[in-house]
Enzyme design. Structure first.
Site, PDB file in Angstrom:
ATOM      1  N   ASP A  31     118.113  82.232  74.344  1.00  0.00           N
ATOM      2  CA  ASP A  31     119.013  81.106  74.495  1.00  0.00           C
ATOM      3  C   ASP A  31     120.463  81.250  74.946  1.00  0.00           C
ATOM      4  O   ASP A  31     121.069  82.413  74.143  1.00  0.00           O
ATOM      5  CB  ASP A  31     119.116  80.053  73.065  1.00  0.00           C
ATOM      6  CG  ASP A  31     119.404  78.713  73.420  1.00  0.00           C
ATOM      7  OD1 ASP A  31     118.560  77.551  73.190  1.00  0.00           O
ATOM      8  OD2 ASP A  31     120.622  78.125  73.901  1.00  0.00           O
ATOM      9  N   PHE A  81     111.912  75.683  77.393  1.00  0.00           N
ATOM     10  CA  PHE A  81     112.541  74.501  76.938  1.00  0.00           C
ATOM     11  C   PHE A  81     114.131  74.491  77.549  1.00  0.00           C
ATOM     12  O   PHE A  81     114.709  73.607  77.343  1.00  0.00           O
ATOM     13  CB  PHE A  81     112.719  74.563  75.378  1.00  0.00           C
ATOM     14  CG  PHE A  81     111.508  74.478  74.595  1.00  0.00           C
ATOM     15  CD1 PHE A  81     111.036  75.865  74.154  1.00  0.00           C
ATOM     16  CD2 PHE A  81     110.799  73.522  74.185  1.00  0.00           C
ATOM     17  CE1 PHE A  81     109.976  76.003  73.335  1.00  0.00           C
ATOM     18  CE2 PHE A  81     109.836  73.668  73.434  1.00  0.00           C
ATOM     19  CZ  PHE A  81     109.189  74.547  73.046  1.00  0.00           C
ATOM     20  N   ALA A  82     114.191  75.531  78.324  1.00  0.00           N
ATOM     21  CA  ALA A  82     115.523  75.716  78.847  1.00  0.00           C
ATOM     22  C   ALA A  82     115.964  75.016  80.081  1.00  0.00           C
ATOM     23  O   ALA A  82     115.765  75.440  81.361  1.00  0.00           O
ATOM     24  CB  ALA A  82     115.817  77.166  79.039  1.00  0.00           C
ATOM     25  N   ASN A 100     119.847  74.748  87.809  1.00  0.00           N
ATOM     26  CA  ASN A 100     119.230  75.282  86.532  1.00  0.00           C
ATOM     27  C   ASN A 100     117.845  75.140  86.055  1.00  0.00           C
ATOM     28  O   ASN A 100     117.211  76.037  85.730  1.00  0.00           O
ATOM     29  CB  ASN A 100     120.296  74.549  85.473  1.00  0.00           C
ATOM     30  CG  ASN A 100     119.902  75.096  83.839  1.00  0.00           C
ATOM     31  OD1 ASN A 100     120.131  76.097  83.516  1.00  0.00           O
ATOM     32  ND2 ASN A 100     118.841  74.238  83.239  1.00  0.00           N
ATOM     33  N   TYR A 152     117.151  64.742  87.394  1.00  0.00           N
ATOM     34  CA  TYR A 152     116.715  65.162  86.229  1.00  0.00           C
ATOM     35  C   TYR A 152     115.080  65.260  86.298  1.00  0.00           C
ATOM     36  O   TYR A 152     114.295  66.169  86.231  1.00  0.00           O
ATOM     37  CB  TYR A 152     117.206  64.479  84.866  1.00  0.00           C
ATOM     38  CG  TYR A 152     115.881  65.019  83.684  1.00  0.00           C
ATOM     39  CD1 TYR A 152     115.195  63.889  83.178  1.00  0.00           C
ATOM     40  CD2 TYR A 152     115.916  66.175  83.068  1.00  0.00           C
ATOM     41  CE1 TYR A 152     114.397  63.969  82.281  1.00  0.00           C
ATOM     42  CE2 TYR A 152     115.024  66.606  82.236  1.00  0.00           C
ATOM     43  CZ  TYR A 152     114.202  65.285  81.577  1.00  0.00           C
ATOM     44  OH  TYR A 152     113.366  65.576  80.664  1.00  0.00           O
ATOM     45  N   LYS A 156     112.055  68.049  87.178  1.00  0.00           N
ATOM     46  CA  LYS A 156     110.921  68.311  86.391  1.00  0.00           C
ATOM     47  C   LYS A 156     109.505  68.301  87.181  1.00  0.00           C
ATOM     48  O   LYS A 156     108.673  69.013  87.118  1.00  0.00           O
ATOM     49  CB  LYS A 156     110.747  67.168  85.043  1.00  0.00           C
ATOM     50  CG  LYS A 156     111.921  67.435  84.245  1.00  0.00           C
ATOM     51  CD  LYS A 156     111.390  68.869  83.397  1.00  0.00           C
ATOM     52  CE  LYS A 156     112.403  69.104  82.237  1.00  0.00           C
ATOM     53  NZ  LYS A 156     112.296  70.503  81.395  1.00  0.00           N
ATOM     54  N   ARG A 293     121.928  49.302  81.570  1.00  0.00           N
ATOM     55  CA  ARG A 293     122.500  50.613  82.081  1.00  0.00           C
ATOM     56  C   ARG A 293     121.787  50.984  83.378  1.00  0.00           C
ATOM     57  O   ARG A 293     120.507  50.691  83.513  1.00  0.00           O
ATOM     58  CB  ARG A 293     121.976  51.823  81.071  1.00  0.00           C
ATOM     59  CG  ARG A 293     122.522  52.956  81.345  1.00  0.00           C
ATOM     60  CD  ARG A 293     122.305  54.034  80.200  1.00  0.00           C
ATOM     61  NE  ARG A 293     121.049  54.184  79.768  1.00  0.00           N
ATOM     62  CZ  ARG A 293     120.511  55.064  78.820  1.00  0.00           C
ATOM     63  NH1 ARG A 293     121.296  55.692  78.213  1.00  0.00           N
ATOM     64  NH2 ARG A 293     119.026  55.248  78.523  1.00  0.00           N
ATOM     65  N   ASP A 296     117.877  52.218  84.101  1.00  0.00           N
ATOM     66  CA  ASP A 296     116.896  51.905  82.932  1.00  0.00           C
ATOM     67  C   ASP A 296     115.670  51.225  83.403  1.00  0.00           C
ATOM     68  O   ASP A 296     115.780  50.295  84.261  1.00  0.00           O
ATOM     69  CB  ASP A 296     117.649  51.262  81.954  1.00  0.00           C
ATOM     70  CG  ASP A 296     118.145  52.524  80.775  1.00  0.00           C
ATOM     71  OD1 ASP A 296     118.042  53.544  80.944  1.00  0.00           O
ATOM     72  OD2 ASP A 296     119.131  52.032  80.083  1.00  0.00           O
TER      73      ASP A 296
HETATM   74  C1  WQD Z   1     116.209  54.643  75.123  1.00  0.00           C
HETATM   75  C2  WQD Z   1     116.397  53.099  75.103  1.00  0.00           C
HETATM   76  C3  WQD Z   1     118.321  52.236  76.533  1.00  0.00           C
HETATM   77  C4  WQD Z   1     121.395  54.246  74.288  1.00  0.00           C
HETATM   78  C5  WQD Z   1     115.630  59.948  77.402  1.00  0.00           C
HETATM   79  C6  WQD Z   1     116.021  61.210  77.825  1.00  0.00           C
HETATM   80  C7  WQD Z   1     115.317  61.770  79.011  1.00  0.00           C
HETATM   81  C8  WQD Z   1     113.888  61.836  78.640  1.00  0.00           C
HETATM   82  C9  WQD Z   1     113.343  60.413  78.222  1.00  0.00           C
HETATM   83  C10 WQD Z   1     112.613  63.792  78.013  1.00  0.00           C
HETATM   84  C11 WQD Z   1     116.672  52.584  76.634  1.00  0.00           C
HETATM   85  C12 WQD Z   1     118.732  51.942  75.401  1.00  0.00           C
HETATM   86  C13 WQD Z   1     120.152  53.896  74.848  1.00  0.00           C
HETATM   87  C14 WQD Z   1     122.411  53.450  73.910  1.00  0.00           C
HETATM   88  C15 WQD Z   1     120.940  51.155  74.378  1.00  0.00           C
HETATM   89  N1  WQD Z   1     113.398  62.803  77.660  1.00  0.00           N
HETATM   90  N2  WQD Z   1     119.976  52.290  74.760  1.00  0.00           N
HETATM   91  N3  WQD Z   1     121.990  52.010  73.542  1.00  0.00           N
HETATM   92  O1  WQD Z   1     116.954  56.817  78.668  1.00  0.00           O
HETATM   93  O2  WQD Z   1     114.513  56.612  77.712  1.00  0.00           O
HETATM   94  O3  WQD Z   1     115.894  58.696  78.431  1.00  0.00           O
HETATM   95  O4  WQD Z   1     113.949  60.205  77.064  1.00  0.00           O
HETATM   96  O5  WQD Z   1     112.311  63.945  79.007  1.00  0.00           O
HETATM   97  O6  WQD Z   1     115.872  63.117  78.837  1.00  0.00           O
HETATM   98  O7  WQD Z   1     117.514  60.862  78.162  1.00  0.00           O
HETATM   99  O8  WQD Z   1     116.328  57.386  76.327  1.00  0.00           O
HETATM  100  O9  WQD Z   1     117.459  57.062  74.164  1.00  0.00           O
HETATM  101  O10 WQD Z   1     118.806  56.846  76.428  1.00  0.00           O
HETATM  102  O11 WQD Z   1     117.272  55.206  76.093  1.00  0.00           O
HETATM  103  O12 WQD Z   1     120.389  50.232  74.282  1.00  0.00           O
HETATM  104  O13 WQD Z   1     123.449  53.289  73.411  1.00  0.00           O
HETATM  105  O14 WQD Z   1     117.445  52.622  74.557  1.00  0.00           O
HETATM  106  O15 WQD Z   1     118.651  51.244  77.715  1.00  0.00           O
HETATM  107  O16 WQD Z   1     116.203  51.097  76.894  1.00  0.00           O
HETATM  108  P1  WQD Z   1     115.819  57.316  77.993  1.00  0.00           P
HETATM  109  P2  WQD Z   1     117.610  56.647  75.676  1.00  0.00           P
END
Ligand code: WQD
Length: 339
Positions: A31, A81-82, A100, A152, A156, A293, A296
């Site tokens: 790491d 995981f990196a 990266n 992102y 992947k 957001r 989303d």
């Molecule tokens: C979840 C829900 C937001 C923050 C994450 C990782 C991404 C990937 C998938 C692995 C959504 C809502 C969020 C806040 C909110 N991981 N929200 N208020 O966007 O699904 O992505 O999981 O691959 O790397 O980022 O997760 O936790 O940001 O959002 O209402 O302050 O919560 O709109 O519905 P997301 P999140």
């Protein structure tokens, strides 16, 4: 078996190192510590009574990976995981994310294959699925690069393409793609957990910071989605369930390419997660509805049955287990590892 965990001092890596050691395997962490603390190794030792040696270096640099093999090899498997994983940040810094998230894979594959590893287990994501009409996502759901909303997720999916082609010319190698949904939670000891730098992007760590008083209120990003309570739904999976999924994938690894969804299959809304956290802390938390957001989705969740049938693995921890364990971690580490 002996496993090299690239990015192994991070959130999912550390929990997986614990699960590996507890299952009788050996774990070595590589790491660069850019997004975690070296204190994790002491916490892993306190939990397991075992050691997970840490090699400070970058998985993107062949010489650092070769040093890990020289100092702690041979390895049966690499778990990768990196990666950078903040969806919003990836939109602002695409080159950092593509460089990266692909250079790490290239370096690990080159050194790992040259040193005879049997398996390469890759942290992929449920965000590679591109068509909401396919919900709940099986492993065969549509994955169109051009339809993905951020670098992102695209990085992947690009990794998955590279890994599939590399496996074709290394027929004895197992390559397993583990498509995570939303990892949350913390080890029940409260000694390891999610410790994002700065203000968390993700919901669960944000709510945890509100609960300890480090942030003023929870912002609910939109309550007008086409979901039962109008707020966004995700498939949250306890990080210890996720870690155990990696152990199952390692122990079942056969030559060839395989992909598995690691999720619960249960869509949970923002309001439901906040309500669960309030049950854990024993009182209401300040919250208000904010605008949606950008980027989303209304809902994303999986069909996890393939992992159950082929790996003998199933997530067992509930939403209340997740919020209880996050609250325990946050209370014991209000400033994270370094705090
Ligand atoms: C979840 C829900 C937001 C923050 C994450 C990782 C991404 C990937 C998938 C692995 C959504 C809502 C969020 C806040 C909110 N991981 N929200 N208020 O966007 O699904 O992505 O999981 O691959 O790397 O980022 O997760 O936790 O940001 O959002 O209402 O302050 O919560 O709109 O519905 P997301 P999140």
């Amino acid at each position: 078996m002996r496993v090299l965990l690239a990015g192994g001092a991070g959130y999912v890596g550390a929990h997986t190192a614990i699960a590996l050691i507890e299952a009788g395997h050996e774990a070595v962490l590589l790491d660069d510590l850019t997004n975690t603390s070296g204190l994790v190794t002491e916490r892993i030792a306190r939990i397991t009574g075992g050691r997970a040696p840490l090699v400070a270096g970058s998985a993107a640099h062949v010489d650092d990976v070769e040093r890990a093999f020289a100092e702690h090899g041979p390895f049966d498997s690499i778990m990768h995981f990196a990666a950078k994983k903040a969806v919003g940040e990836s939109v602002e810094k695409p080159l950092d994310y593509y460089a990266n998230n692909l250079d790490t894979t290239y370096a690990l594959l080159r050194v790992g294959i040259a040193n005879g590893i049997r398996s390469f287990i890759f942290s992929s994501t449920g965000t590679v699925y591109s068509d909401p009409a396919d919900l709940p996502f099986t492993e065969e759901a549509t994955r169109n690069l051009v339809d993905l909303s951020n670098p992102y997720s695209k990085s992947k999916l690009m990794n998955e393409v590279v890994l599939a082609d590399v496996q074709k010319v290394n027929p004895g190698l197992n390559i397993t793609l583990l498509r995570y949904f939303n990892p949350v939670g913390a080890h029940e000891s409260g000694l390891v957990g999610e410790d994002p730098k700065g203000t968390p992007n993700n919901l669960m760590p944000f709510v945890a910071r509100v609960a300890v008083g480090a942030l003023p209120e929870v912002g609910i990003f939109g309550d007008d989605y086409d979901t039962p309570d109008g707020t966004g739904q995700r498939d949250y999976i306890h990080v210890v369930d996720l870690a155990e999924g990696h152990v199952a994938a390692l122990e079942k690894a056969q030559p060839g390419l395989a992909a598995y969804n690691l999720g619960t299959g249960i869509p949970v809304s923002v309001r439901e997660l906040v309500a669960s956290f309030e049950r854990a802390v024993g009182h209401e938390l300040p919250k208000s509805v904010k605008p949606r957001r950008a980027g989303d989705l209304a809902a994303t969740y999986c069909d996890p049955s393939k992992a159950e049938h082929e790996l003998g693995w199933k997530a067992t921890r509930t939403l209340d287990d997740m919020t209880r364990d996050v609250w325990n971690w946050q209370q014991k580490n209000p400033g994270g590892y370094e705090g």
